[in-house]
Each structure stands twice: as structure tokens, then as C-alpha cells.
Design a protein around this motif. Structure first.
Motif, PDB file in Angstrom:
ATOM      1  N   ALA A 153      -6.502   3.917  -0.244  1.00 33.20           N
ATOM      2  CA  ALA A 153      -5.687   3.003   0.820  1.00 33.20           C
ATOM      3  C   ALA A 153      -7.005   2.146   1.728  1.00 33.20           C
ATOM      4  O   ALA A 153      -6.706   1.092   2.297  1.00 33.20           O
ATOM      5  N   HIS A 156      -7.649  -0.622  -0.280  1.00 31.77           N
ATOM      6  CA  HIS A 156      -6.650  -1.554  -0.425  1.00 31.77           C
ATOM      7  C   HIS A 156      -6.557  -2.627   0.929  1.00 31.77           C
ATOM      8  O   HIS A 156      -6.612  -3.727   1.118  1.00 31.77           O
ATOM      9  N   LEU A 213      -0.151   8.634   5.249  1.00 33.58           N
ATOM     10  CA  LEU A 213      -0.267   7.601   4.063  1.00 33.58           C
ATOM     11  C   LEU A 213       1.080   7.339   3.561  1.00 33.58           C
ATOM     12  O   LEU A 213       1.331   6.267   3.049  1.00 33.58           O
ATOM     13  N   ALA A 218       1.000   4.050   1.215  1.00 34.99           N
ATOM     14  CA  ALA A 218      -0.271   3.934   0.524  1.00 34.99           C
ATOM     15  C   ALA A 218       0.142   5.172  -0.726  1.00 34.99           C
ATOM     16  O   ALA A 218      -0.810   5.114  -1.565  1.00 34.99           O
ATOM     17  N   TYR A 219       0.860   5.871  -0.313  1.00 33.34           N
ATOM     18  CA  TYR A 219       1.120   6.855  -1.529  1.00 33.34           C
ATOM     19  C   TYR A 219       2.116   6.397  -2.669  1.00 33.34           C
ATOM     20  O   TYR A 219       3.127   5.978  -2.367  1.00 33.34           O
TER      21      TYR A 219
ATOM     22  N   LEU B 209      -1.496   1.381   9.675  1.00 33.40           N
ATOM     23  CA  LEU B 209      -2.603   2.332   9.499  1.00 33.40           C
ATOM     24  C   LEU B 209      -2.999   2.714  10.791  1.00 33.40           C
ATOM     25  O   LEU B 209      -3.362   4.103  10.720  1.00 33.40           O
TER      26      LEU B 209
END
Lengths: 253, 253
Positions: A153, A156, A213, A218-219, B209
Motif C-alpha cells: 500500500a 502504491h 487497509l 489496499a486489501y 490513507l
């Protein structure tokens, strides 16, 4: 041209997977070229079509500046930015569909230093995607798996291009390990259960992190791939196609 | 003995800050020893009391196994685990209050490979804490700042010990840059504003995030420190004291 950046920690098998993927593309009748962006690599399983070492080499930097391997790797990583335009020109000389980019051995030299952004901008971001290679040794435990997702993550976030994760060197994992990892990446509940099986403060932290996440997307499902068997190469190809054509939410069911 | 691990990306100034921190401790009449855990380092500003290079050296590994700098660094990092017990014995020969641990140049060699866990377990985790050095160049932009927080959170998750973040080499930043970073780390609203000032998909991702990181407590005030000026050393000392005595939520107001 579609640029596919292979990114992962040192030893995660970037070069081997690129080689296997290129072979697979060739078998499908698809043309590709390989760019090596690791100025410190000594042996590669393939012959790169464009090689950053034609401009910058870690061993030259060590000698020229009297630096050890640590310092020379940093200097070499930063020097790559200076040659970004020449590199891009060299790549544009090829007529091909897929450009496979092998990134520096240590992920942080690519992910957290500025020159990688310069190079990516120079090569063009529109048709780029990023394949993150998760290290099978790190992913074996539930908390290690979460670490790997967090690192993915973070990387990314640094590069604003479509992104997906491959479980690299999957041939090194036992079938039950592979099954467990697949389960964790496929089902939030399975990962919750695995983490809470061992209740200490780390496990508790894991769950909080995991929720976070999950909330930011992100998962994602992790796709196993092996350069040795070889396996998973068609999956990578499919993800690249979808990434470049249809956005980045590739494995949402 | 209190073990203070200094961790950060290559070039974040670990060795210099350790040297300055040791000097500061000495001025306060406090005794300390330094362990070097970087098998690849060539020059250090200090003379380590215990040195992993007495057992493993990257240049020896390069020569002995015919490896380039990339491969040799991985092998050397993994070989450290074999010597963990000898290293711990050597450290236990000292009578001191503070053990300052300098970690390998590339953060991933320490954070994502198994040998660091073996060494930390061998040295003892009860009285350990981790100082994450945020790179000032990465922290200059709002999205870079979030990247740094994410990387810190990932490293923290790997090591279940009290943890805090120092903005390293703060002397390299202009006063207005330092002020901006301090603002982002002190006030969630300031960081939101800075991120949304530039609305593209990256900025939107940043906010998601950031919220996630905030929800898990990874978002903490960053303390500037400089080995050059020197500055921030007393702040580090205070955080270590609080970390070892009173848990890890050091800068929650």
C-alpha cells in the motif's frame, strides 16, 4: 507501449519472474522488451534490451567515489534521474507492445527516492502499471502477510498508477501455506481469524491495521506466480490488460 | 540496559544522529555503547563498541561467494542471525544504561528479513524501543509525508516495541518547510488541507490513507532533530525515557 514495473523487496524474484513472463509473452506471439533499472545487478537471467548500467553502474560509483556498497547504491539510484531522458529515448526506439521494467534490488531505492518518479514520468505514466512481488517468506504468517500488504500500500501510494500484487516464488511454499495465504487474501474473515488465533498486542494491532487497509482498498487478492514452475503468468497478463484498459480495481468480486 | 534501535531508509542519517546522540548523553553524564548492525558500512562517524562486521562483512561476502553488492547485502543480512548469540554475549559484557543500535543502511534489509527479529529477541525486547528517522526530502510534500508515515507504520508493525518518529537532518530544511511538516504532524486538519489543495486521485487517496493511519494511532507528532546543529537530542532522550517507562503513546496530547 505498456510499461509494467516489477517492484519488490530484495530477493523477491523480480528478474526471474520478468524472464519467465517474457518467455510466456513470446509463446503467445506477443512482443516485449525488457528495461533493467538496477545499476547494481551482476547477473540476470535475461539480456536486457535497455540497460541503465550503460549509464550508471554501482561498481563504477564505488570505485570512482571511493564509496562502500551502501553509499554507492544511493548515489547510483540518484544518478539514474540524470539519464532518464536518454533512457526514454532509447526505449522509444523500439516498436513493441509491452515494456517490462526490472527495478533496483532494494525496493526503497526505487520507491522512496526521487529518481524513480523522474524516470516514470519520462517514460510515460498513462499506460503504466505496477506489479508488486510479495515475498513468500514474509507472507507465511498472518502478521507477516499484513506487513506485506502495508508495504504494498505504501509503494502504491508513491506511484499513482494501477497496481496489483503477486505472491512471488510460490513454488517455495507448501500447498497448505499457499492455501492459507490464498484464504487470507480472499476472505477478510479468514485473516481476522488467523490473526486473533494468537492474541497478543501485535495481533490486536494487526486487526486494526487490516481494517484500515481494507477501508482504503489496499486489501486485494494476491495472485501466486512462479518463474520456476512456471505458473501465474497468464494471470499477470490478464491483470495488466485489465489495469491498462479498465482501471485498477481488478480483483473485486 | 535500554536498547534504542535507529531505523530509517538509506541516507536518512542514522549513523550521524547516533553519534550526536551519544555525544549528548556523555555530556549529561550518561554512559552508552553503540552496536553497529550494518555489515556493509564503510565509514562511520563513531567507533562502535560492538560491530557486526567482526562476524559478517558485505565485501567479504561479495568476494567469497562471487556476488554483486545486491546479493551480498541480502546474504550478509541473513548471516547476521547466525551470529546473534555471540553478538548478544558481547553486548552483555558491557555495564551501561543505553545501547544505541545502528541498523543496516537499507531499511528493508532490517525491517523485512527474519534475522533482525532473531537479533532483537536475542538482545531482549523488554527494554527496547525504535526510533524511525523520517527522511526530510521525502517529508517536504504532503503526499511524501503520508508515505513516510505509512512506511513508519509498516516498520512499527513488524517490531512490537515502543516506537517514535524523528524528522532527521532537519537542518537541511528551510524554516517554512520545517514549519509546514510540524504543522502536518501536529494537526490532522492542516494535513487534510495541504492534501486537498491539490485534488487529483493521489490527493484523494492520501486522505483516505491518512484517516486510516489516524484510526490506528500511526499518526504521531514528528520531532525534528539534527546531528549537525545539533538539535532535538534531548527530545529523543525524553521520548526514550517515556517509551521504556510509560508505554508508547508518547505524543498524544
Amino acid at each position: 507501449m505498456r510499461f509494467i514495473y516489477f517492484v519488490g523487496t530484495a530477493g523477491s524474484g523480480k528478474s526471474s519472474l520478468i524472464y519467465a513472463f517474457r518467455e510466456w509473452l513470446t509463446l503467445q506471439g506477443l512482443d516485449s522488451v525488457i528495461i533493467n533499472l538496477d545499476p547494481g545487478v551482476e547477473h540476470m537471467p535475461y539480456e536486457p534490451d535497455v540497460d541503465i548500467r550503460d549509464w550508471v553502474r554501482v561498481d563504477d560509483v564505488m570505485e570512482e567515489y571511493g564509496l562502500g556498497p551502501n553509499g554507492a547504491q544511493i548515489v547510483a539510484a540518484d544518478m539514474m534521474a540524470v539519464n532518464a531522458m536518454d533512457l526514454a529515448e532509447s526505449v522509444q526506439g523500439f516498436r513493441t507492445n509491452y515494456v517490462l521494467v526490472d527495478t533496483p534490488g532494494q525496493i526503497e531505492l526505487f520507491a522512496f527516492r526521487q529518481s524513480s518518479q523522474v524516470i516514470m514520468d519520462q517514460l510515460g505514466k498513462e499506460e503504466a502499471c505496477l506489479v508488486f512481488l510479495a515475498d513468500p517468506n514474509l507472507c507465511k504468517t498472518p502478521s507477516g502477510f499484513v506487513s506485506s500488504v502495508m508495504l504494498a500500500a505504501t509503494v502504491h501510494f508513491r506511484f499513482n498508477v494501477p497496481f496489483f500484487t503477486v505472491l512471488s516464488k510460490s513454488d517455495l511454499l507448501k500447498p497448505e501455506e499457499l492455501e492459507a495465504i490464498d484464504g487470507w487474501s480472499d476472505s477478510p474473515d479468514a485473516l481476522y481469524d488467523a490473526l486473533t488465533g494468537n492474541i497478543d498486542s501485535r495481533a490486536l494491532l494487526s486487526i486494526e491495521l487490516f481494517k484500515a487497509l481494507e477501508s482504503i482498498g489496499a486489501y486485494k487478492r494476491v495472485v501466486p506466480a512462479s518463474a520456476v514452475e512456471p505458473s501465474g503468468l497468464e494471470d499477470i497478463y490478464d491483470m495488466v490488460q485489465q489495469a491498462v484498459e479498465g482501471g485498477e480495481d481488478l480483483y473485486d468480486d
